[in-house]
Design a protein around this motif. Sequence first.
Motif, PDB file in Angstrom:
ATOM      1  N   ARG A   1       8.089 -14.761  16.093  1.00 45.77           N
ATOM      2  CA  ARG A   1       6.814 -15.183  16.687  1.00 45.77           C
ATOM      3  C   ARG A   1       5.753 -15.331  15.606  1.00 45.77           C
ATOM      4  NH1 ARG A   1       5.462 -10.828  20.633  1.00 45.77           N
ATOM      5  NH2 ARG A   1       7.412  -9.800  20.188  1.00 45.77           N
ATOM      6  N   VAL A   2       5.751 -14.369  14.685  1.00 43.44           N
ATOM      7  CA  VAL A   2       4.768 -14.442  13.604  1.00 43.44           C
ATOM      8  C   VAL A   2       5.038 -15.661  12.730  1.00 43.44           C
ATOM      9  CG1 VAL A   2       4.091 -13.313  11.464  1.00 43.44           C
ATOM     10  CG2 VAL A   2       4.149 -12.027  13.566  1.00 43.44           C
ATOM     11  N   VAL A   3       6.313 -15.910  12.447  1.00 45.77           N
ATOM     12  CA  VAL A   3       6.645 -17.087  11.642  1.00 45.77           C
ATOM     13  C   VAL A   3       6.166 -18.351  12.341  1.00 45.77           C
ATOM     14  CG1 VAL A   3       8.551 -18.519  10.857  1.00 45.77           C
ATOM     15  CG2 VAL A   3       8.550 -16.091  10.358  1.00 45.77           C
ATOM     16  N   ILE A   4       6.338 -18.425  13.643  1.00 45.73           N
ATOM     17  CA  ILE A   4       5.889 -19.615  14.373  1.00 45.73           C
ATOM     18  C   ILE A   4       4.380 -19.799  14.202  1.00 45.73           C
ATOM     19  CG2 ILE A   4       5.535 -20.579  16.681  1.00 45.73           C
ATOM     20  CD1 ILE A   4       8.190 -19.298  17.489  1.00 45.73           C
ATOM     21  N   MET A   5       3.625 -18.727  14.402  1.00 43.45           N
ATOM     22  CA  MET A   5       2.178 -18.871  14.357  1.00 43.45           C
ATOM     23  C   MET A   5       1.700 -19.160  12.936  1.00 43.45           C
ATOM     24  SD  MET A   5       1.602 -18.814  17.434  1.00 43.45           S
ATOM     25  CE  MET A   5      -0.134 -19.141  17.453  1.00 43.45           C
ATOM     26  N   ILE A   6       2.250 -18.444  11.951  1.00 43.37           N
ATOM     27  CA  ILE A   6       1.787 -18.700  10.579  1.00 43.37           C
ATOM     28  C   ILE A   6       2.169 -20.111  10.150  1.00 43.37           C
ATOM     29  CG2 ILE A   6       1.860 -17.943   8.179  1.00 43.37           C
ATOM     30  CD1 ILE A   6       2.259 -15.195   8.978  1.00 43.37           C
TER      31      ILE A   6
ATOM     32  N   VAL B   1      -0.737 -20.215  -1.981  1.00 44.39           N
ATOM     33  CA  VAL B   1      -1.265 -18.944  -2.496  1.00 44.39           C
ATOM     34  C   VAL B   1      -2.135 -18.275  -1.434  1.00 44.39           C
ATOM     35  CG1 VAL B   1      -2.799 -17.908  -4.185  1.00 44.39           C
ATOM     36  CG2 VAL B   1      -1.169 -19.612  -4.901  1.00 44.39           C
ATOM     37  N   GLY B   2      -3.019 -19.082  -0.825  1.00 43.94           N
ATOM     38  CA  GLY B   2      -3.889 -18.527   0.214  1.00 43.94           C
ATOM     39  C   GLY B   2      -3.083 -17.941   1.346  1.00 43.94           C
ATOM     40  N   LEU B   3      -2.061 -18.663   1.730  1.00 41.60           N
ATOM     41  CA  LEU B   3      -1.227 -18.216   2.838  1.00 41.60           C
ATOM     42  C   LEU B   3      -0.482 -16.941   2.480  1.00 41.60           C
ATOM     43  CD1 LEU B   3      -0.333 -19.360   5.609  1.00 41.60           C
ATOM     44  CD2 LEU B   3       1.828 -19.680   4.467  1.00 41.60           C
ATOM     45  N   PHE B   4       0.017 -16.907   1.265  1.00 36.79           N
ATOM     46  CA  PHE B   4       0.750 -15.719   0.830  1.00 36.79           C
ATOM     47  C   PHE B   4      -0.159 -14.497   0.891  1.00 36.79           C
ATOM     48  CE2 PHE B   4       2.130 -13.079  -2.884  1.00 36.79           C
ATOM     49  CZ  PHE B   4       3.204 -12.522  -2.218  1.00 36.79           C
ATOM     50  N   LYS B   5      -1.413 -14.674   0.463  1.00 37.70           N
ATOM     51  CA  LYS B   5      -2.345 -13.556   0.542  1.00 37.70           C
ATOM     52  C   LYS B   5      -2.580 -13.179   1.999  1.00 37.70           C
ATOM     53  CE  LYS B   5      -5.497 -15.545  -1.879  1.00 37.70           C
ATOM     54  NZ  LYS B   5      -6.883 -15.735  -2.301  1.00 37.70           N
ATOM     55  N   ASP B   6      -2.653 -14.191   2.853  1.00 38.21           N
ATOM     56  CA  ASP B   6      -2.942 -13.914   4.264  1.00 38.21           C
ATOM     57  C   ASP B   6      -1.789 -13.232   4.988  1.00 38.21           C
ATOM     58  OD1 ASP B   6      -5.466 -14.785   4.162  1.00 38.21           O
ATOM     59  OD2 ASP B   6      -5.115 -16.750   5.044  1.00 38.21           O
ATOM     60  N   THR B   7      -0.601 -13.238   4.386  1.00 34.29           N
ATOM     61  CA  THR B   7       0.498 -12.557   5.077  1.00 34.29           C
ATOM     62  C   THR B   7       0.216 -11.066   5.214  1.00 34.29           C
ATOM     63  OG1 THR B   7       1.701 -12.259   3.012  1.00 34.29           O
ATOM     64  CG2 THR B   7       2.298 -14.162   4.333  1.00 34.29           C
ATOM     65  N   THR B   8      -0.751 -10.554   4.431  1.00 31.19           N
ATOM     66  CA  THR B   8      -1.077  -9.129   4.579  1.00 31.19           C
ATOM     67  C   THR B   8      -1.679  -8.836   5.946  1.00 31.19           C
ATOM     68  OG1 THR B   8      -3.175  -9.617   3.523  1.00 31.19           O
ATOM     69  CG2 THR B   8      -1.477  -8.654   2.149  1.00 31.19           C
ATOM     70  N   LEU B   9      -2.180  -9.882   6.612  1.00 29.86           N
ATOM     71  CA  LEU B   9      -2.814  -9.642   7.904  1.00 29.86           C
ATOM     72  C   LEU B   9      -1.817  -9.162   8.948  1.00 29.86           C
ATOM     73  CD1 LEU B   9      -5.433 -12.452   8.405  1.00 29.86           C
ATOM     74  CD2 LEU B   9      -5.489 -10.435   7.012  1.00 29.86           C
ATOM     75  N   VAL B  10      -0.528  -9.387   8.718  1.00 31.51           N
ATOM     76  CA  VAL B  10       0.436  -8.945   9.723  1.00 31.51           C
ATOM     77  C   VAL B  10       0.401  -7.432   9.866  1.00 31.51           C
ATOM     78  CG1 VAL B  10       1.964 -10.905   9.391  1.00 31.51           C
ATOM     79  CG2 VAL B  10       2.390  -8.802   8.135  1.00 31.51           C
ATOM     80  N   SER B  11      -0.178  -6.738   8.871  1.00 34.62           N
ATOM     81  CA  SER B  11      -0.262  -5.287   9.006  1.00 34.62           C
ATOM     82  C   SER B  11      -1.138  -4.914  10.203  1.00 34.62           C
ATOM     83  CB  SER B  11      -0.821  -4.672   7.730  1.00 34.62           C
ATOM     84  OG  SER B  11      -2.136  -5.108   7.519  1.00 34.62           O
ATOM     85  N   VAL B  12      -2.055  -5.820  10.574  1.00 34.53           N
ATOM     86  CA  VAL B  12      -2.936  -5.517  11.697  1.00 34.53           C
ATOM     87  C   VAL B  12      -2.168  -5.499  13.012  1.00 34.53           C
ATOM     88  CG1 VAL B  12      -4.970  -6.329  12.960  1.00 34.53           C
ATOM     89  CG2 VAL B  12      -4.932  -6.447  10.493  1.00 34.53           C
TER      90      VAL B  12
END
Lengths: 263, 410, 338, 432
Positions: D299-304, D363-374
């Motif tokens: 699901r996360v992969v779909i949204m990202i 790069v921006g997206l890679f940094k944003d993957t940290t948001l999945v911790s939320v």
Amino acid sequence: MSDLNYDRQIDRSKMQIGSEVAIEISEMNKWYGTFHVLRDINLTVNSGERIVICGPSGSGKSTLIRCINRLEEHQAGRIVVDGTELTNDLKNIDKIRSEVGMCFQHFNLFPHLTILENCTLAPIWVRKTPKKEAIETAMHYLEKVKIPDQANKYPGQLSGGQQQRVAIARSLCMKPRIMLFDEPTSALDPEMIKEVLDTMIELAEEGMTMICVTHEMGFARQVANRVIFMDEGQIVEQNEPEEFFNNPKSERTKLFLSQILGH
Amino acid sequence: MTILTDPPKESFRLSMLIYDTRYRSLTFQAITAAVLALCIWYLGNNLIQNLRAAGLNIAFDFLGDPSGYDINQRLVEYDSQSTHARAALVGLLNTVLVAFLACVTATVFGVIAGVLRLSNNWLVSKLMAAYVEIFRNIPVLIWIIIIFTIMTAVLPGPRAFRGDDPASSMLFGSFAFTNRGIYTPMPWFESGFFASASLNWLVVLAGLVVSWIVSRRITAWATAKQEATGVRPKTMLPVLAVWLVPFLVLMLVMGLTWEIPALKGFNFQGGIKIGGPLIALWFALSIYTGAFIAENVRAGIQAISKGQTEAAAALGLRPRRVMNLVVLPQALRVIIPPLISQYLNITKNSSLAIAVGYADITATLGGITLNQTGRAIESVLLLMLFYLTASLLISFGMNLYNASVKLKER
Amino acid sequence: MKKSVILGALTVAGLAAGAAAAGTLDDVKARGKLNCGVTTGLVGFAAPDANGNWDGFDVGVCRAVAAAVLGDPNAVEFVPTTGKTRFTALASGEIDMLARNTTWTFSRDVDLKFEFVGVNYYDGQGFMIPKELGVSSAKELDGATVCIQTGTTTELNLADFFRANNISYEPVPIETNAEAQQQFLAGACDVYTTDASGLAATRATFENPGDYAVLPEIISKEPLGPLVRHGDNEWGDVVRWTLNALIASEELGVTSANLEEMAKGTSNPEINRMMGTEGSLGEMLGLDADWAKRAIAAGGNYGELFAKNIGEETPVGLARGLNAQWKNGGLLYSPPFR
Amino acid sequence: MSDQTSTSVAFVAKDTIPPSPPPGRETGIVKWLRENLFSNIPNSILTIVSLYVIFIVLKNTMPWIVNGVWTTSSLSQCREVLNGETGACFSVLTERWNQLLYGFKYPVDQYWRPNLALLLMIVAAAPVLFFDLPRKLLLFTAVYPFLAYWLIWGGSVYVPLIALLGFVAATVVFQTFGKGSFAIGFFGAIVAAFVVWMVGGALIPETASENALLSPVPSRDLGGFMLNLMLGATCVSLSLPIGIVLALGRQSDMPLIKWVCVIFIEFVRGVPLITLLFVASVMLSYFFPPESSVDLFLRVVIMITMFASAYIAEVIRGGLAALPKGQYEAADSIGLAYPQAMRLIILPQALKISIPGIVNVAVGLFKDTTLVSVISMFDLVGMIRGPILASTEWNGVYWELLGFAALLFFIVCYGISQYSQWLERRLATDHR
């Protein structure tokens, strides 16, 4: 470069060379880092002289004239413009810049200002001229370069030749005593070259002191009173145009002329 | 005029749907519409079935129920008996507040860093390059947490101010920097014209507006004078006076006094409190986005060709005037569009407030309300609607600006 | 029922769990794994250790159910959930049961359509303060800054308590327990409030636990228990009676030590019925006769689980209190196995 | 020159002046210092301020780093070792190293699998990133996703194999029939792929994953920095084709298609990623068929991917707009149909221009993957905020962990952005 033949008679009567010295350069040296770009330059320009500087690219021609209004700093020797020596003193620099006009290869008009604003900017902010007066002067010079009707357009809306003529008018609005031209026609199409050269000739006819880096040999022959050939940062040869073109002395000059005129 | 005859009637063939340019586009659009409708139907049908299976429905009436929770930072009246809608409003205003503050400071940071990065001072430009690279290449979430942790760990708690020989003391006796936030004195009026404080502040605001109008007049007068005589009169002192004198007089008449925060009970009381989460989020967003803005500013200034500066210098303009009259007006055109999209990013990144406990709209509507009511779909939809509206408004503004400053070209 | 290889592949990879509508019990059996939702980390209740093994009191319940249904206490997938995601995870079928300190409330039971199968821990919301503040009652907390872990009933209880006592406070909502603790220790808030068990568990990890005290007031009732989806009563029964088996076995004196012996048959018919040597309770649940025995074998009876994970001997150090057997003055009271 | 009247003018250099070194004050370290640090008073002040800032930073961090403890097994032991002195407790990094990188559930004896996948990813990405490499390597790039999937998730080798075969069949069909009519080739390819997947899917034995060569690992067990890398790589590569389609769609002159793309792009770009992740965690499940449930990772992969494709579409649109109009006209004039013109002329050029922009989005997206911790996924930040800080041993170790996370991200993102800058410089010269 081809010789251009002008269909008009050039009036040399006013092109009198005065006796006072306009620019005096002595033993001037300049380095870019460790690269020795100008070597022992000695040059005296009297008022009213029209000097053409030519030479292969990278020979230091542009650097030389850019030193005259301190766009580049020299490291050794003296440059005196109209009796004022170029030093680090800002006052001197300001004084010299307001007396020396300059035209660039790429015009460098300010694209965010109209033609008129381009021409009045410096008179208003540097010369402290009242705006009305500045506009009058600007229109006067724009008429002189034959584009008064474009005054309220922006540079991007003009052709290259028109832009360069505006650039000349912009410099003239500061009423300079000396004009420097840094390859003013080399970014232009042939038919536009002519309109710019015409403007320059008119300027010469009025007795303006001019130093011009150009490869327009026709212009040099007919307007200049002296041609200077530079190579590897030094002045290799200088002479009157007739003599310079017909009877070059130095081997390097001959080679250069044969390349530039030989076809 | 020649009379056009009708083209020979062609009988319609099925293959024309694909090969005839007249129908081709219609065919493709019809296929798209069908596929789209199918997808929507499929997803919608699943949604309906799932909701039915779970015995849920989609309704927004929960927004009218009392929220039951408290929010520590509120720009409008709110308590735990207010509705969920009101809680969302409090969050919305908090989002707007932090986004606005961060936009301002990020711009300041960015401009300073961008300009300094072009400095001919080697050390400074390298330092700024390091700032830009370090902040750009580390996720903003990590920055927000790090800065919040720094605040919590480095600044003292209010307890440290207590006792005869406290570990910390207030700056100038009136500013307290604690890990709960910064407490500053709050101005109020002893003999104001009105009883209500906000009306008195309106008077001050009106005074400032008058000052602004007068100072505009002075500038206009100076410009007129310059146009007439060529010399621009020095206006700095009069302008300063116009701003300061009425303000000071007003303050004196209305009896400006400062309410100094003081440690009472558990916390500092009185004065203005800027909460720790707000500061952390504000600072983190500013310094992170500032790094991006610095790059935009640098690119903007560098995009102005050296010829422009040289031409201006050759005309005898001093460096400051070259900057003001030639470089900046052009650079701004290059800088502002990416700047606005950075503002958009700030607004969107402010949603990370939940990592530091700042009550923005994601934390109220998308956090506590969602948790307490279990209305996930409704809350998330509203949340997205809010951000979408904000983004579209900002983009709309940007497009207007872009159209107005576009350089005229042939 | 294979839709396409994509879905099939995803299922094989565990990306998508093809949960047929047949019923959770059958699903779990078919899958061979129990998906159990737990908290993202609360020492003593559910937390992964250095090797990634989940451990704790809630985890014990999950393992008992897995042992009862699948015969293997390790056949559990622990799905960490936050306060925000737990209910969706359960409602959408991502997890089969939720054993995450979740308070049994009316609206969760009725409005959110879940079914609480019992109570495995009777908790109540309390306050922790540094001793140096010299506060002895929660009513003295006027003007205090309070750290709360957001997304739980504690926020509502807190608002109610302060409102009822007409005193003011400033809430600091924090996402995770670890961060709330960091704020509390640094003095960014005066009080930390959460369930009393959570307070004890948190205090256990402090450098100097002795400097902090838990105030006597318990401001709410927090019956924490496992829950399942509404409507799947067979599955609800399995979880409910597994929990009851843990509680009843303590009452009846069945421990993991004497389990084998008890399973051979005793003089107490209730133990026999539970152990499957008498009657057919397992069959009624859709399981085999040994189900309760395996559930107890997984981690011991209720008392053993308590003692091992959160009891007084552990760092968390909780007394039984309300969670003692009814015979000892507590509230634990399993319906009879009959 | 004898007959010259103005002899003062004529001049010929007798000899060449050799270049000489600049005057003394113009060389060496003194000059460098004078020019670069102390050219005037404001500059000197700036220099001194900068030096002071550097000094303060170093003074505060150096003892902490130098005194760092690396070998204890809990924070309290660290404190004992340090005995009141300032110092970092880096032991948490050594002790929880595996958890930080792989999450806490990935089987320890299988760590070689993600490691190998990462190594192969570099090989697979190389031909995309560096044009000079032989084009044949792209074949490996095409195979890589399936290989990586198998390496990381394990399980039956048939699954990725049949998925790959489906794509191969689609390519073959497209190559065969696509020359005649694009539409036939295109739809034929889709049908072929589905046939292969259906048939292949039915052929996979039910028990295939149980005795597979690589033991299956459920996606829930992925975590740590590996999860960030995987989410980043997967979503960027999935979003590329979607982004291209969206960009072309946005340029289309068919109003319906254009508006669908515009609405999608503007909608996704208008909301923060975190709300999309909320959708993934609390809403998306409701949109799948009732009898199935799709796990959080997917699901996360779909949204990202949705999120990334909107941004990539905008970058590619910029690339398409940057192409001279003449290229479109030239393609039309030699009689290429729209799909051919796009595939052969426009896209190769537009994509090349867009690569730096795409890398920036990545790069921006890679940094944003940290948001999945939320949303309670245990990526690097999630591991730190969740299990590690919650554990009894390491409760209270913030700086070391956050600093480590920051350092890891910095290394990767800085590396990629340096690549993008190199590429930009290279493209700038290529286009001259």
